[in-house]
Enzyme design. Structure first.
Site: not given
Ligand code: PMM
Length: 273
Positions: A213, A249
């Protein structure tokens, strides 16, 4: 949360053309399935499959497009024996993904984006990640305003958990995510990270998505791609393990597995048997 339990690694597979972190790479279903299986090999215990980008400013996709991206990947991975989480804010997509074998619904909106989400999850009887969220990607940066970010987020999470339970979701099925970067500045993210225990009821499992991030990127010198943030992500992963987080994650599962191996050996006085 509980101290010193090794966190699970949830590997991210975004089937979107515009995700900030790995956008476009896994758009084709076959490539996404291969990537999911590779992440399991590297140590992921769950694969989180998403079909809609949530990066700041991103536009929504139609339900049909989201399902077309996500459901075949969920089905193939579930049939291969992988525990699959579906990353969606839509009850209809969650329902179809669960029918295709998903065992976890990861809803970044914590049930706010779709009034049917809680009842679908309650009926499906699957685990549910309830993330702190205030609004869709096109508005979320303007919603990053708090009197006290820790107590405000904790209070908003409490309300959502209460509603989820009232809608019939078994409390043991609930996991909480602080939603780093979602209506939060880097300063907000760091404040939340240093008060994770204040955000969830005692004993409840927490998932954290910090991998690649922007707030981590801000610590690194010069221009770089999100894929170059894996060292910073893994360092934070170790601190989150120390804090008792249940699952991380992450995009680079191998880097996090190795970091957690070091963390575990440090505490156990040597490598695992
Ligand atoms: N961040 C993203 C997408 N899904 N789900 C959860 N549970 N927590 C998060 O911080 C989260 C998520 C956005 O990031 P990406 O583009 O890497 O998927």
């Amino acid at each position: 949360m509980s101290a010193r339990r090794r966190p699970e690694l949830w590997g991210v597979v975004n089937t979107t053309p515009d995700s900030f972190s790995d956008g476009g790479l896994f758009q084709e279903a076959d490539a996404a399935i291969r990537q999911g299986l590779a992440l399991v090999e590297q140590g992921a215990s769950v694969i989180d499959v998403g079909g809609e980008s949530t990066r700041p400013g991103a536009h929504r996709v139609t339900p049909e497009e989201e399902e077309k991206r996500v459901v075949p990947v969920v089905r193939a991975l579930a049939e291969a024996g992988v525990v699959v989480s579906v990353d969606t804010m839509r009850a209809s997509t969650a329902r179809k993904a669960v029918d295709a074998g998903a065992r976890i619904v990861n809803d970044v909106s914590g049930g706010l984006a779709d009034p049917d989400m809680f009842s679908v999850v309650a009926e499906a009887g699957v685990d549910y990640v309830l993330m702190h969220w205030r609004g869709h990607s096109d508005t979320m940066d303007s919603l990053a305003q708090y009197d006290d970010v820790v107590s405000d987020v904790a209070q908003e999470i409490r309300v959502r958990l209460e509603e989820a339970s009232q809608a019939g979701i078994d409390p043991s099925r609930l996991l909480v995510d602080p939603g780093l970067g979602f209506a939060k500045t880097p300063e907000h993210n760091w404040s939340l990270l240093s008060h994770l225990d204040d955000l969830v009821p005692s004993g409840m499992r927490m998932v954290v998505g910090a991998s690649r991030k922007r707030f981590l990127g801000e610590l690194l010198p010069g221009e770089h791609q999100p894929t170059e943030r894996d060292g910073a992500s893994a360092a934070l992963g170790v601190l989150l393990a120390e804090a008792g987080v249940f699952a991380l994650r992450v995009h680079n599962v191998k880097a996090h597995r190795e970091a957690l191996d070091v963390w575990q050996a440090f505490h156990e006085g040597g490598p695992r048997e």
